[in-house]
Design an enzyme around this catalytic site. Structure first.
Site, short mmCIF file in Angstrom:
data_model
loop_
_atom_site.label_atom_id
_atom_site.label_comp_id
_atom_site.label_asym_id
_atom_site.label_seq_id
_atom_site.Cartn_x
_atom_site.Cartn_y
_atom_site.Cartn_z
N HIS A 269 -34.91 -15.83 -8.53
CA HIS A 269 -34.06 -16.39 -9.48
C HIS A 269 -32.32 -16.54 -8.89
O HIS A 269 -31.46 -16.90 -9.81
CB HIS A 269 -34.07 -15.38 -10.82
CG HIS A 269 -32.92 -14.44 -10.92
ND1 HIS A 269 -34.20 -12.79 -10.52
CD2 HIS A 269 -31.99 -13.71 -11.21
CE1 HIS A 269 -33.74 -11.78 -10.58
NE2 HIS A 269 -32.07 -12.29 -10.64
N HIS B 58 -29.10 -8.62 -5.53
CA HIS B 58 -30.03 -7.87 -6.32
C HIS B 58 -30.37 -7.64 -4.24
O HIS B 58 -31.32 -7.55 -3.77
CB HIS B 58 -31.26 -8.19 -6.09
CG HIS B 58 -31.21 -8.70 -7.44
ND1 HIS B 58 -31.39 -7.64 -8.49
CD2 HIS B 58 -31.94 -9.24 -8.77
CE1 HIS B 58 -31.64 -7.38 -9.06
NE2 HIS B 58 -31.72 -8.68 -9.76
N HIS C 133 -25.19 -13.99 -12.99
CA HIS C 133 -25.97 -13.35 -12.75
C HIS C 133 -27.66 -14.24 -12.54
O HIS C 133 -28.55 -14.04 -11.94
CB HIS C 133 -25.53 -12.02 -12.19
CG HIS C 133 -26.51 -11.33 -13.37
ND1 HIS C 133 -25.94 -11.16 -14.44
CD2 HIS C 133 -27.39 -10.35 -13.35
CE1 HIS C 133 -27.02 -10.41 -15.60
NE2 HIS C 133 -27.25 -9.97 -14.52
N LYS D 198 -32.68 -17.24 -13.78
CA LYS D 198 -33.82 -17.15 -14.38
C LYS D 198 -34.38 -17.49 -15.53
O LYS D 198 -35.43 -18.31 -16.18
CB LYS D 198 -33.85 -16.19 -15.20
CG LYS D 198 -33.43 -14.97 -14.37
CD LYS D 198 -33.80 -13.30 -14.83
CE LYS D 198 -33.94 -12.39 -14.65
NZ LYS D 198 -33.63 -10.88 -15.03
#
Lengths: 408, 408
Positions: free
Chosen positions: A271, A296, A242, A246
């Site tokens: 990200h 998110h 997930h 990043k």
């Protein structure tokens, strides 16, 4: 003439039985099923219910007595080292030669062996090697407590059976080997993902094991929500990956101890999309990709990157966002200490219907806190071995780097 | 009586043939081999050399005429959409019913179909469905240019053959499916590695595609050195992963535009070891791990991390270090522009026996420059699609980050 016809009839019956046996065993896809089927043919063909089938295990150099019946009663499976197998079975295996014994008490001197059934009531015995492409792969034998139960015809019959059996065993083993290879590659896939992702996790030092832990948490919650076993791997992979995006966020933002500026925050919020781009062409990951892109998003539509709401957010992502919050609350962050699971549950309940899917939260709250704690512990202790080693190495490197930076 | 015995003998012969057929086909591991074997049994059992076997392809909803013989001459394989297959074969398939035609000219009105062999000399025909667990999976048929060649007994015989065939076809398909699944997972493994490693590569912006490119180069050189096909994947994976340890090196060192201080350099030199730690538990990677750990060792022992020399350095790592140099010289670096392949070859030749294994360099120099250029282009264009997309995204993110940093 009559005798001839009777004889012919018997031969025909045997052939028909063998034919049926062939059809029967070639449809087996595992060894146990295959040998169980063979077992049902022994009595009609040989008139005895005492028999065994031993299969050679190449890796361990053993003979495995997969099937062993005494007077129709199935015995425990037995594995014998081939070196020690100097009974009749080992002799047949090693000499690639059948053994036909009409009366053991008369004939035992012929064989330089101590047969395993010496103390049993066996008087006559017939055993033949199971040969595939010139290599012995096992032994099949029938026994009887009467003398001279088996003759040359029985020998021919059992040899024919052994030929059928050899092909069927090889097929079954090929299928089993392929299945195992498939499992192994899938396992390697998972371990590799875990390793690479753990490595990434270490950039954010405060969340070591984060990906592995949330992946395991997410599987538990998905199970509670009735997600099918064969789908759970996607949840797990999605959990692992997930935060892969990043990688595109620079150290100065990702590792910043203070709070982020608006601009830095905008950067950080990219990200999920970067992560999705990295893995979007890997078909194999299936719905795991949803978790990467949508973890998110919020139930009320106030999340990112797309601002989806409600059931427009893929189900697996809705599951995952609860889990991601659980882990965020219950682990140390640079700006605050870890809070308790009780606190996390309260917080998640409070955000049901705003941040989180209420149905998912309902299922989540059914799971006792002890289970989350157990998973956390397992990831750390049992499954985290690899990560721990890695942690030490990378941590050390990071520490040295920080010192270097500080000393400049 | 004599007729009875003759009849019985014939039946016995057939049964024996069927038995041998069963044994023969069950040892096949691919469909073509299986059906070729079946073909050799048709004449002895049915007295004709005109016959076909069609197998259903579930995914494409077609009937594939895998085997088609006319008067003993093998015809081209033919694939027919099931919707269009309204010939006899389609009829048998859809109705799950055998068809026995003694004289086509007399009986054609019985079938509401236009048979595919209408213009041929076929007079009699026998076709039966191949059924596995109540589902039709194909059709087998025999034909003849004489009337009434086949009778009820032929029908029974062909039905029995079809039963054997169904099991064998299913087995073969299971094996083929498993093999394909295995290939797919392995492929996914590679694509995933490529994606994750490409992502990592982007931290060092000047070396995008570096890992993928050196992996491809290394495979070419390994082939030149006689490395076996089945080993090449380890070279490829090792190439992909060789710099994975740079994950533990911070941006400030990794992305530094100027030259590194001694301390920074020490830090940088830890990446092979960190990389090795990340992947050391992945058995599946086999000797690929050697490349990760030893790709900065030198033939003269002046490399790192262990300072091994000569043949103490694993072979794959010796291959790889030549390739790593090739790519370093021929791509842009922050401190200098890319140099030509000719220049790289000169440089590598110069360092034979000091930095590089002379034998490896010898093989390397045999490969024409055009091949290296071709590989470089392929990685960029053909295989770099994924990376390109990713590049745009991550590049953008990095650019924005740099701007943010600059503007503070």
């Amino acid at each position: 003439m009559v005798r001839d016809i009777t004889e012919r009839k018997r031969a025909e019956e045997e052939l028909k039985t063998l034919y049926r046996l062939g059809l029967d065993i070639s449809s087996s896809v595992n060894l146990e099923e295959l040998l169980d089927k063979v077992s049902t043919y022994i009595y009609p063909l040989f008139g005895t219910n005492t028999f065994y089938i031993a299969v050679y295990n190449e890796k361990r150099n053993t003979l495995v007595f997969e099937i062993d019946y005494e007077d129709g009663v199935k015995q425990q499976k037995l594995e014998v080292s081939l070196r020690e197998a100097d009974g009749l079975t080992g002799w047949i295996f090693k000499n690639k030669t059948p053994v036909l014994i009409g009366d053991w008490d008369q004939e035992w001197r012929r064989y330089p062996i101590v047969p395993l059934f010496l103390n049993k009531k066996t008087k006559s015995y017939l055993g033949v090697p199971i040969i595939y492409q010139d290599k012995v792969i096992g032994v099949i034998a029938v026994q009887s407590d009467r003398v001279r139960t088996f003759d040359e015809k029985s020998l021919k019959l059992l040899t024919t059976m052994a030929a059928q059996l050899s092909v069927a065993i090889k097929n079954v083993k090929l299928i089993e080997d392929l299945k195992m290879a498939l499992r192994e590659v899938e396992k390697s896939y998972e371990i590799t993902l875990e390793a690479l992702v753990s490595a990434l996790d270490f950039r954010e030092h405060e969340t070591q094991f984060h990906s592995k832990r949330v992946a395991s948490y997410a599987v538990r919650l998905a199970r509670e929500l009735g997600v099918k076993d064969e789908e759970l791997k996607y949840i797990y992979w999605g959990g692992l990956l997930h935060d892969i995006g990043k990688i595109g966020v620079s150290d100065s933002i990702l590792l910043k101890p203070g709070s982020l500026t608006d601009e830095e925050w905008e950067e950080m919020k990219r990200h999920p999309e970067i992560g999705y781009r990295i893995i979007e062409n890997i078909d194999f990951l299936g719905p795991a990709k949803d978790i990467v892109l949508y973890h998110h998003e919020r139930w009320d539509g106030k999340g990112y990157p797309l601002g989806l709401s409600g059931e427009n957010i893929p189900f697996y992502a809705r599951i995952f966002s609860v889990i991601d919050a659980l882990d965020a609350i219950t682990t140390d962050r640079p700006y605050r200490k870890a809070q308790s699971f009780t606190k996390a549950l309260q917080e998640i309940r409070r955000c049901s219907g705003t941040q989180f899917d209420p149905e998912v939260v309902k299922a989540f709250l059914r799971i006792p806190i002890s289970e989350w704690k157990k998973i956390k512990q397992e990831v750390l202790e049992v499954r985290g071995e690899l990560s721990k080693q890695l942690y030490v190495t990378v941590q050390l490197a990071a520490e040295e780097t920080r010192q270097l930076l500080g000393s400049r």
